[in-house]
Motif scaffolding. Structure first.
Motif, PDB file in Angstrom:
ATOM      1  N   GLN A 214      -4.489 -22.189  17.938  1.00 38.67           N
ATOM      2  CA  GLN A 214      -4.252 -21.041  17.066  1.00 38.67           C
ATOM      3  C   GLN A 214      -5.328 -19.994  17.341  1.00 38.67           C
ATOM      4  O   GLN A 214      -6.514 -20.271  17.227  1.00 38.67           O
ATOM      5  N   GLN A 215      -4.880 -18.777  17.726  1.00 40.07           N
ATOM      6  CA  GLN A 215      -5.819 -17.727  18.097  1.00 40.07           C
ATOM      7  C   GLN A 215      -5.974 -16.647  17.029  1.00 40.07           C
ATOM      8  O   GLN A 215      -6.729 -15.699  17.219  1.00 40.07           O
ATOM      9  N   GLY A 216      -5.256 -16.770  15.932  1.00 36.33           N
ATOM     10  CA  GLY A 216      -5.359 -15.770  14.878  1.00 36.33           C
ATOM     11  C   GLY A 216      -4.228 -14.765  14.930  1.00 36.33           C
ATOM     12  O   GLY A 216      -3.365 -14.733  14.057  1.00 36.33           O
ATOM     13  N   ALA A 217      -4.216 -13.915  15.961  1.00 31.50           N
ATOM     14  CA  ALA A 217      -3.118 -12.964  16.128  1.00 31.50           C
ATOM     15  C   ALA A 217      -1.888 -13.658  16.705  1.00 31.50           C
ATOM     16  O   ALA A 217      -0.754 -13.263  16.437  1.00 31.50           O
ATOM     17  N   TYR A 218      -2.125 -14.691  17.494  1.00 28.53           N
ATOM     18  CA  TYR A 218      -1.023 -15.421  18.123  1.00 28.53           C
ATOM     19  C   TYR A 218      -1.460 -16.877  18.316  1.00 28.53           C
ATOM     20  O   TYR A 218      -2.614 -17.232  18.105  1.00 28.53           O
ATOM     21  N   PHE A 219      -0.511 -17.720  18.711  1.00 28.28           N
ATOM     22  CA  PHE A 219      -0.859 -19.089  19.064  1.00 28.28           C
ATOM     23  C   PHE A 219      -0.234 -19.441  20.410  1.00 28.28           C
ATOM     24  O   PHE A 219       0.695 -18.757  20.867  1.00 28.28           O
ATOM     25  N   GLN A 220      -0.758 -20.450  21.053  1.00 30.28           N
ATOM     26  CA  GLN A 220      -0.247 -20.896  22.342  1.00 30.28           C
ATOM     27  C   GLN A 220       0.461 -22.235  22.189  1.00 30.28           C
ATOM     28  O   GLN A 220       0.063 -23.074  21.375  1.00 30.28           O
ATOM     29  N   ARG A 273      -0.889 -22.161  31.604  1.00 34.05           N
ATOM     30  CA  ARG A 273      -1.557 -21.338  30.596  1.00 34.05           C
ATOM     31  C   ARG A 273      -0.980 -21.502  29.200  1.00 34.05           C
ATOM     32  O   ARG A 273      -1.613 -21.189  28.205  1.00 34.05           O
ATOM     33  N   GLY A 274       0.253 -21.976  29.095  1.00 34.86           N
ATOM     34  CA  GLY A 274       0.921 -22.036  27.801  1.00 34.86           C
ATOM     35  C   GLY A 274       1.656 -20.738  27.491  1.00 34.86           C
ATOM     36  O   GLY A 274       1.483 -19.718  28.158  1.00 34.86           O
ATOM     37  N   GLU A 275       2.519 -20.795  26.474  1.00 31.80           N
ATOM     38  CA  GLU A 275       3.308 -19.632  26.051  1.00 31.80           C
ATOM     39  C   GLU A 275       2.665 -19.018  24.814  1.00 31.80           C
ATOM     40  O   GLU A 275       2.223 -19.730  23.910  1.00 31.80           O
ATOM     41  N   ASP A 276       2.621 -17.702  24.769  1.00 32.24           N
ATOM     42  CA  ASP A 276       2.004 -17.006  23.641  1.00 32.24           C
ATOM     43  C   ASP A 276       3.057 -16.624  22.609  1.00 32.24           C
ATOM     44  O   ASP A 276       4.120 -16.086  22.953  1.00 32.24           O
ATOM     45  N   VAL A 277       2.747 -16.887  21.360  1.00 36.28           N
ATOM     46  CA  VAL A 277       3.667 -16.632  20.245  1.00 36.28           C
ATOM     47  C   VAL A 277       2.938 -15.835  19.170  1.00 36.28           C
ATOM     48  O   VAL A 277       1.925 -16.291  18.624  1.00 36.28           O
ATOM     49  N   THR A 278       3.422 -14.630  18.877  1.00 33.52           N
ATOM     50  CA  THR A 278       2.827 -13.828  17.811  1.00 33.52           C
ATOM     51  C   THR A 278       3.047 -14.512  16.465  1.00 33.52           C
ATOM     52  O   THR A 278       4.167 -14.929  16.156  1.00 33.52           O
ATOM     53  N   ASN A 279       1.994 -14.644  15.679  1.00 38.04           N
ATOM     54  CA  ASN A 279       2.130 -15.265  14.360  1.00 38.04           C
ATOM     55  C   ASN A 279       3.081 -14.457  13.480  1.00 38.04           C
ATOM     56  O   ASN A 279       3.038 -13.217  13.462  1.00 38.04           O
ATOM     57  N   ILE A 280       3.925 -15.155  12.742  1.00 39.79           N
ATOM     58  CA  ILE A 280       4.949 -14.495  11.934  1.00 39.79           C
ATOM     59  C   ILE A 280       4.340 -13.728  10.767  1.00 39.79           C
ATOM     60  O   ILE A 280       5.037 -12.942  10.096  1.00 39.79           O
ATOM     61  N   SER A 281       3.049 -13.883  10.511  1.00 35.49           N
ATOM     62  CA  SER A 281       2.399 -13.174   9.412  1.00 35.49           C
ATOM     63  C   SER A 281       2.551 -11.663   9.536  1.00 35.49           C
ATOM     64  O   SER A 281       2.596 -10.947   8.514  1.00 35.49           O
ATOM     65  N   TYR A 282       2.650 -11.154  10.765  1.00 34.06           N
ATOM     66  CA  TYR A 282       2.822  -9.708  10.947  1.00 34.06           C
ATOM     67  C   TYR A 282       4.168  -9.238  10.404  1.00 34.06           C
ATOM     68  O   TYR A 282       4.274  -8.151   9.819  1.00 34.06           O
ATOM     69  N   ILE A 283       5.193 -10.053  10.586  1.00 35.65           N
ATOM     70  CA  ILE A 283       6.513  -9.712  10.040  1.00 35.65           C
ATOM     71  C   ILE A 283       6.506  -9.889   8.524  1.00 35.65           C
ATOM     72  O   ILE A 283       7.085  -9.078   7.798  1.00 35.65           O
TER      73      ILE A 283
END
Length: 289
Positions: A214-220, A273-283
């Motif tokens: 978990q990266q905060g803005a997104y997760f892998q 590297r893994g896939e990047d997923v924007t956290n749904i918190s922005y929506i």
């Protein structure tokens, strides 16, 4: 990804890199086993219901009014379009979508920020039901009522960290339910799955994945996704709540110099590297405004 028991049959793999009018979609990749299957193969009714709230972002120029309340979806054969090796799954299926999205309100679609443009939100139609009915029946025609257009972009960010958009459609959606959004961020090890349109293909479901970090803005994560999956909703495998929006990942393909054709790129389940997923918190935040 590691395979589990969500599906009734096994048959999957493919991918592509698209230019979506405004920006290039970053490709994705297969991790471990290729878990992607068509919706008709999914045994669980709750997963099929979730998939029913998925949309394909198809260029408006590729949608032709056929009369009698139907539209024709102009597409190309996936295998030939991408010069795939003949044993690649989905070789004969149509490809038409440039991105994916999901219904999160009566008239609201969540997708990736790089899939739409503030300058021209009318470039793409938002199409429900672009899926295989069975192994041989492709979605060449659909009811015109399943095709929606963009009224406005409610919120959008496209940076190195944030990549999301919330789009208001031209009318309220009928016959599909808005998805439930998770209110807390995922954590490393959480089980997840994805529903969308890899390589512009009819709707695919891919399970058996986990959050790597978990990266905060997104997760892998080790999701089996490709170009065209951009904008796909990523779900909590336990609750079916949306936890993020798929935005980028590793390379889709490798070239077989002996066979002179393209084949799916594969990584170890914990590799690449893994896939990047924007956290749904922005929506979630955009829906509050």
């Amino acid at each position: 990804m590691k395979r589990n028991s969500f599906v009734a049959a096994v048959s999957v793999a493919v991918a592509a890199t698209f230019s979506v009018g405004f920006v290039n979609i970053t490709p994705k990749v297969i991790y471990g086993d290729d878990n992607r299957v068509d919706v008709y193969q999914v045994e669980r009714a709750d997963i099929r219901d979730v998939a029913d709230s998925t949309v394909a972002l198809i260029p408006t120029r590729s949608i032709v009014n056929s009369g009698n309340g139907l539209v024709k979806i102009l597409s190309s054969q996936y295998g030939k379009e991408m010069n795939l090796c003949s044993d690649e799954p989905f070789f004969d299926q149509p490809t038409a979508a440039n991105c994916s999205g999901s219904l999160v309100g009566d008239d609201l679609i969540a997708t990736a920020g790089h899939c739409v443009s503030n300058a021209d939100c009318s470039a793409y139609a938002f199409v429900f039901g672009f899926k295989m009915a069975d192994a041989k029946t492709a979605p060449e025609s659909l009811p015109a009522s399943e095709v929606y257009n963009c009224k406005e972009i409610v919120a959008r960010e496209y940076t190195s960290a944030q990549d999301y958009a919330l789009v208001r459609l031209d009318r309220s959606v009928r016959g599909h339910r808005p998805l439930t959004l998770q209110r807390t961020p995922v954590q490393a090890g959480d089980g997840i799955y994805v529903v969308g349109h890899p390589s512009g293909l009819p709707t695919k479901f891919a399970d058996g994945a986990n959050v790597r970090s978990q990266q905060g803005a997104y997760f892998q994560a080790n999701l089996d996704t490709y170009g065209g999956n951009s904008g796909s909703a990523v779900f909590n495998a336990r609750t079916n709540e949306v936890v993020g929006i798929l935005v980028r990942g590793a390379s889709d393909f490798t070239y077989d110099r002996v066979r002179k054709c393209t084949m799916s790129n594969k990584c170890a389940d914990g590799g690449c590297r893994g896939e990047d997923v924007t956290n749904i918190s922005y929506i979630v935040d955009a829906l509050k405004k």
